[in-house]
Design a protein around this motif. Structure first.
Motif, PDB file in Angstrom:
ATOM      1  N   ASN A 112      -4.376   9.492   7.857  1.00  0.00           N
ATOM      2  CA  ASN A 112      -2.961  10.101   7.748  1.00  0.00           C
ATOM      3  C   ASN A 112      -2.479   9.921   6.468  1.00  0.00           C
ATOM      4  N   LEU A 113      -3.212   9.931   5.555  1.00  0.00           N
ATOM      5  CA  LEU A 113      -2.510   9.971   4.426  1.00  0.00           C
ATOM      6  C   LEU A 113      -1.834  11.253   3.812  1.00  0.00           C
ATOM      7  N   GLY A 114      -2.138  12.177   4.492  1.00  0.00           N
ATOM      8  CA  GLY A 114      -1.470  13.407   4.225  1.00  0.00           C
ATOM      9  C   GLY A 114       0.059  13.425   4.536  1.00  0.00           C
ATOM     10  N   VAL A 115       0.190  12.732   5.640  1.00  0.00           N
ATOM     11  CA  VAL A 115       1.738  12.587   6.022  1.00  0.00           C
ATOM     12  C   VAL A 115       2.623  11.739   4.762  1.00  0.00           C
ATOM     13  N   LEU A 116       1.957  11.033   3.935  1.00  0.00           N
ATOM     14  CA  LEU A 116       2.639  10.335   3.009  1.00  0.00           C
ATOM     15  C   LEU A 116       3.121  11.307   1.916  1.00  0.00           C
ATOM     16  N   GLY A 117       2.514  12.329   1.621  1.00  0.00           N
ATOM     17  CA  GLY A 117       2.657  13.380   0.544  1.00  0.00           C
ATOM     18  C   GLY A 117       2.060  12.983  -0.643  1.00  0.00           C
ATOM     19  N   ASP A 118       2.734  13.341  -1.677  1.00  0.00           N
ATOM     20  CA  ASP A 118       1.998  13.090  -3.304  1.00  0.00           C
ATOM     21  C   ASP A 118       3.083  12.336  -3.998  1.00  0.00           C
ATOM     22  N   GLY A 119       2.888  11.370  -4.447  1.00  0.00           N
ATOM     23  CA  GLY A 119       3.538  10.560  -5.310  1.00  0.00           C
ATOM     24  C   GLY A 119       3.935   9.116  -4.516  1.00  0.00           C
ATOM     25  N   ASP A 120       5.063   8.667  -4.900  1.00  0.00           N
ATOM     26  CA  ASP A 120       5.282   7.183  -4.502  1.00  0.00           C
ATOM     27  C   ASP A 120       6.638   7.216  -3.499  1.00  0.00           C
ATOM     28  N   GLY A 121       7.096   5.950  -3.237  1.00  0.00           N
ATOM     29  CA  GLY A 121       8.186   5.930  -2.294  1.00  0.00           C
ATOM     30  C   GLY A 121       7.846   5.423  -0.797  1.00  0.00           C
ATOM     31  N   TRP A 122       6.747   4.551  -0.940  1.00  0.00           N
ATOM     32  CA  TRP A 122       6.247   4.103   0.366  1.00  0.00           C
ATOM     33  C   TRP A 122       5.852   2.484  -0.006  1.00  0.00           C
ATOM     34  N   MET A 123       5.930   1.872   1.148  1.00  0.00           N
ATOM     35  CA  MET A 123       5.591   0.405   1.332  1.00  0.00           C
ATOM     36  C   MET A 123       4.593   0.512   2.083  1.00  0.00           C
ATOM     37  N   VAL A 124       3.312   0.040   1.720  1.00  0.00           N
ATOM     38  CA  VAL A 124       2.093  -0.214   2.558  1.00  0.00           C
ATOM     39  C   VAL A 124       1.633  -1.555   2.937  1.00  0.00           C
ATOM     40  N   HIS A 125       1.378  -1.739   4.321  1.00  0.00           N
ATOM     41  CA  HIS A 125       1.002  -2.859   4.578  1.00  0.00           C
ATOM     42  C   HIS A 125      -0.373  -2.640   5.160  1.00  0.00           C
ATOM     43  N   LEU A 126      -1.148  -3.730   4.690  1.00  0.00           N
ATOM     44  CA  LEU A 126      -2.824  -3.798   4.790  1.00  0.00           C
ATOM     45  C   LEU A 126      -2.999  -5.319   5.051  1.00  0.00           C
ATOM     46  N   VAL A 127      -2.507  -5.800   6.167  1.00  0.00           N
ATOM     47  CA  VAL A 127      -2.717  -7.182   6.690  1.00  0.00           C
ATOM     48  C   VAL A 127      -3.978  -7.392   7.496  1.00  0.00           C
ATOM     49  N   PRO A 128      -4.716  -8.349   7.075  1.00  0.00           N
ATOM     50  CA  PRO A 128      -5.969  -8.527   8.032  1.00  0.00           C
ATOM     51  C   PRO A 128      -5.687  -9.891   8.800  1.00  0.00           C
TER      52      PRO A 128
END
Ligand SMILES: [Zn+2]
Length: 235
Positions: free
Chosen positions: A201-217
């Motif tokens: 689903n990275l396409g939903v984020l578009g190009d550039g910045d403005g997102w906080m991403v959570h990758l908690v294991p």
């Protein structure tokens, strides 16, 4: 208007593509409601199943394991790079191509850009995740040695990809790897960084910045990696 939370995680099931040689994913009923009155599943999986992260210990001895990673390394602002126009089967993405895409979006857009911890590379390859022909997902584009070095030069600490690996994946019937076979892993993890693989689903984020991403294991003692529930929220 983008949705407030974007799920970047593939669903785990017995048919997911597994890295060649890794243990398969299986979930079965240890107890079930009709027979036992309650349901508990028995899970069997490798630490790199589905959408997951690699801790430095995945490739290095005496390096950090998932339980030793700090939460603030795993939740952070991200630059999303759209490389779908150049992504193709078994393509090595060069430093120049990465540089060009970064200049088009992030480097140029923000003159006084703040350093961001995460770089997510959108190749569009997640669309082959569920494909009948598993070889298609394995024949993903990957990063060159120069591209990996450039990512570190820019100061990124976390690299996320929507493919099985940021390095080329070679199947049993393909020739043996050369010295650069795992160069992206060696570079990023060798710098005590973190790699996230099989994002979607990275396409939903578009190009550039403005997102906080959570990758908690999962906090698994002394483990080299773990599945994550990856998602993005508006920064
Ligand atoms: Zn991995």
């Amino acid at each position: 208007m983008s949705p407030p939370i974007v799920d970047l995680t593939h669903t785990l099931h017995s048919r997911i593509p597994i890295y060649p040689g890794d243990p398969p994913f299986a979930s079965s009923c240890a107890t079930c409601v009709p027979k036992d009155g309650y349901a508990v599943a028995a899970l069997s999986l490798g630490s790199h199943s589905g959408t997951h992260i690699d801790a430095p210990a995945h490739f290095l001895v005496n390096a950090r394991t998932v339980d030793q990673l700090a939460l603030d390394e795993l939740v952070g602002r991200a630059v999303v790079l759209d490389l779908t126009s150049i992504a193709s089967e078994k393509k090595a993405i060069s430093k120049a191509e990465l540089e060009e895409a970064l200049e088009r979006t992030w480097l140029q857009a923000a003159e006084n850009r703040e350093q961001m911890p995460m770089l997510l590379i959108h190749t569009g390859w997640s669309r082959y995740w569920d494909s009948e022909d598993k070889k298609k997902y394995y024949a993903h584009p990957f990063l060159s040695r120069g591209a990996a070095e450039y990512i570190l030069e820019l100061g990124f600490k976390v690299l996320g990809v929507d493919t099985l690996s940021p390095d080329e994946t070679r199947l049993e019937d393909e020739e043996e790897g050369d010295e650069d076979a795992f160069i992206v892993h060696m570079k990023i993890l060798g710098a005590d960084g973190i790699i996230a693989e099989n994002l979607t689903n990275l396409g939903v984020l578009g190009d550039g910045d403005g997102w906080m991403v959570h990758l908690v294991p999962l906090k698994i003692e002394s483990c080299d990696g773990s599945p994550v529930r990856a998602f993005a929220t508006r920064d």
